[in-house]
Design a protein around this motif. Structure first.
Motif, mmCIF file in Angstrom:
data_model
loop_
_atom_site.group_PDB
_atom_site.id
_atom_site.type_symbol
_atom_site.label_atom_id
_atom_site.label_comp_id
_atom_site.label_asym_id
_atom_site.label_seq_id
_atom_site.Cartn_x
_atom_site.Cartn_y
_atom_site.Cartn_z
ATOM 1 N N THR A 1 0.864 -1.178 0.000
ATOM 2 C CA THR A 1 0.000 0.000 0.000
ATOM 3 C C THR A 1 0.901 1.228 0.000
ATOM 4 O O THR A 1 2.137 1.111 -0.042
ATOM 5 C CB THR A 1 -0.922 0.014 1.231
ATOM 6 O OG1 THR A 1 -0.099 0.113 2.419
ATOM 7 C CG2 THR A 1 -1.777 -1.235 1.310
ATOM 8 N N ASP A 2 0.288 2.385 0.069
ATOM 9 C CA ASP A 2 1.096 3.603 0.156
ATOM 10 C C ASP A 2 1.873 3.669 1.465
ATOM 11 O O ASP A 2 2.881 4.376 1.558
ATOM 12 C CB ASP A 2 0.191 4.836 0.032
ATOM 13 C CG ASP A 2 -0.439 4.945 -1.344
ATOM 14 O OD1 ASP A 2 0.117 4.348 -2.290
ATOM 15 O OD2 ASP A 2 -1.496 5.609 -1.460
ATOM 16 N N ALA A 3 1.418 2.912 2.481
ATOM 17 C CA ALA A 3 2.083 2.943 3.787
ATOM 18 C C ALA A 3 3.316 2.060 3.837
ATOM 19 O O ALA A 3 4.214 2.280 4.652
ATOM 20 C CB ALA A 3 1.103 2.512 4.877
ATOM 21 N N GLY A 4 3.390 1.009 2.991
ATOM 22 C CA GLY A 4 4.534 0.117 3.041
ATOM 23 C C GLY A 4 4.246 -1.177 2.313
ATOM 24 O O GLY A 4 3.267 -1.315 1.568
ATOM 25 N N MET A 5 5.112 -2.185 2.534
ATOM 26 C CA MET A 5 5.025 -3.463 1.835
ATOM 27 C C MET A 5 5.245 -4.610 2.815
ATOM 28 O O MET A 5 5.785 -4.440 3.906
ATOM 29 C CB MET A 5 6.065 -3.543 0.720
ATOM 30 C CG MET A 5 7.506 -3.393 1.213
ATOM 31 S SD MET A 5 8.736 -3.798 -0.021
ATOM 32 C CE MET A 5 8.711 -5.595 0.022
ATOM 33 N N SER A 6 4.839 -5.788 2.373
ATOM 34 C CA SER A 6 5.025 -6.995 3.159
ATOM 35 C C SER A 6 5.184 -8.170 2.194
ATOM 36 O O SER A 6 4.439 -8.284 1.212
ATOM 37 C CB SER A 6 3.826 -7.230 4.086
ATOM 38 O OG SER A 6 3.969 -8.438 4.806
ATOM 39 N N THR A 7 6.173 -9.025 2.450
ATOM 40 C CA THR A 7 6.409 -10.221 1.640
ATOM 41 C C THR A 7 6.482 -11.424 2.564
ATOM 42 O O THR A 7 7.099 -11.371 3.628
ATOM 43 C CB THR A 7 7.712 -10.101 0.833
ATOM 44 O OG1 THR A 7 8.800 -9.789 1.717
ATOM 45 C CG2 THR A 7 7.592 -9.018 -0.227
ATOM 46 N N PHE A 8 5.853 -12.528 2.149
ATOM 47 C CA PHE A 8 5.796 -13.727 2.990
ATOM 48 C C PHE A 8 5.402 -14.913 2.135
ATOM 49 O O PHE A 8 5.008 -14.765 0.955
ATOM 50 C CB PHE A 8 4.794 -13.537 4.134
ATOM 51 C CG PHE A 8 3.427 -13.101 3.682
ATOM 52 C CD1 PHE A 8 2.450 -14.034 3.363
ATOM 53 C CD2 PHE A 8 3.123 -11.745 3.560
ATOM 54 C CE1 PHE A 8 1.204 -13.630 2.936
ATOM 55 C CE2 PHE A 8 1.865 -11.333 3.136
ATOM 56 C CZ PHE A 8 0.905 -12.276 2.818
#
Length: 404
Positions: free
Chosen positions: A205-212
């Motif tokens: 999102t505009d707030a950040g990222m996440s990978t898993f």
């Protein structure tokens, strides 16, 4: 004598200097100018230049390590780069730090290593918790993934591919363009065969990222229940995936009105009948549910608990023995009390007083012909009724008339 001593000292000094120079010559120089490049949101490539002093064609081994969860993972390579997968869920910070050094032994057994050089890099976007309760249910060659957005007001983008470092896999990153939303969850159908490899998920999102790596599930097992004698036979259809897997079934149930939950387990090899026998009481209602997960020789796949399946009914308990055990003693007690009462009231009839024979003999001897006085009253006959006799005189004339 002095000449020999000076020659011996000079020889030792030359040997020591040669040994020191030889040791310094064996110590390889460290790698230089380390750089990194993100290939995609999951993968980073680290490279470096040839160390100064290393000749072309010389056999040099490089080593690199990462400290993760308090443990160091060391890997060797003969080329001047390495490619690794870096997921945000694997680290507690937004930085990755790798150490790289040179080893002069081609078989990685030498202890003569160069000093270590570190390289630190960040993710392409700030690391942030974007989604929660992310799960994917496998349906054949597709997956139905759903999640709860941490901030529903932010626009979310989801991309995915099979996990791996091959060139073909690295080019397989796809974006999910059709998102389905309900009151709390967002869903997307991913066209990928999850039975072949793990699936790497990238959300931002505009707030950040996440990978898993996605946690894989199969649909809850549909269970059928059949009564066989004094047992219930539970059976399931095998999952659509994992034909070579060993499946571990967990069955939990309650019986009658007992709130305690009982559980039983069974391990089933794919291709065999997926069934389980359990004791059955036909006077109880059984509420059964089950779930399944891979056990061995297969990557981690599980299901949630199925809907509750009911069988039988709660029948009132047979209280015949209880009634008999309570009523029969009461009846016996009443009978005993009535018997005692009747016996006491009619004891003179049931058990009359019998004279002592010795007393009768003694009385006869003492009184002779006197009447024996026996206890009790003698029998007195009841007087019979006597009708009065009435005589009627007959005259002579009346008699003759009768004779005529």
């Amino acid at each position: 004598m002095t000449f020999h001593m000076d020659f011996f000292i000079a020889l030792l000094t030359c040997a020591a200097v040669t040994l020191v120079l030889h040791s310094k010559a064996d110590c390889p120089p460290p790698p230089t100018r380390l750089t990194h490049r993100w290939i995609d949101p999951f993968t980073v490539n680290v490279s470096w230049e040839k160390p100064r002093g290393v000749q072309d064609g010389s056999e040099v081994t490089y080593k690199y390590s990462l400290v993760k969860n308090g443990e160091e993972e060391v890997t060797g390579t003969t080329v001047r780069n390495f490619t690794v997968t870096c997921l945000t869920e694997e680290m507690d910070s937004d930085r990755w730090t790798y150490s790289v050094w040179t080893d002069s032994s081609p078989n990685c057994r030498s202890s003569n290593e160069s000093m270590r050089v570190n390289i630190t890099f960040k993710y392409p976007k700030p690391r942030a918790k974007v989604v929660k309760d992310f799960k994917c249910v496998i349906h054949g060659n597709e997956m139905d993934c759903s999640w709860i957005p941490v901030d529903p007001s932010l626009k979310l983008k989801l991309s995915y591919r099979m996990c791996g470092l091959s060139e073909e896999v690295l080019k397989g990153l796809k974006e999910c363009r059709k998102l389905y939303r309900n009151e709390t969850r967002t869903s997307c159908r991913l066209k990928v065969d999850a039975t072949m490899s793990d699936i790497c998920i990238f959300v931002e999102t505009d707030a950040g990222m996440s990978t898993f790596i996605a946690e894989l599930e199969v649909p809850s097992p549909k269970m059928s229940v059949r009564e066989e004698g004094d047992h219930l036979k539970l059976s399931w259809k095998p999952p659509e995936v994992g034909e070579q897997c060993v499946w571990f079934y967990e069955v939990c149930y309650t019986r009658c009105s007992d709130p305690e939950v009982l559980c039983r387990n069974k391990t089933v090899v794919s291709g065999r009948e997926h069934s389980l026998n359990m004791p059955y009481d036909n006077s109880c209602l059984y509420q059964i549910r089950s779930r399944v997960k891979t056990y061995k020789y297969c990557k981690k796949i599980s299901s949630g608990f199925s809907e509750v399946v009911t069988y039988g009914s709660n029948k009132p308990p047979d209280r015949t023995l209880t009634v008999v055990a309570i009523v029969l003693p009461i009846i016996l007690s009443i009978c005993v009390l009535l018997s005692c009462y009747c016996f006491r009231r009619h004891s003179a009839i049931i058990c009359p007083n019998i004279p002592d024979p010795s007393a009768i003999f003694k009385e006869m001897m003492m009184n002779g012909n006197k009447d024996l006085k026996t206890p009790g009253s003698l029998y007195t006959p009841v007087p019979e009724p006597i009708e009065p006799c009435r005589i009627t005189p007959i005259t002579e004339n009346s008699g003759l008339q009768q004779n005529v």
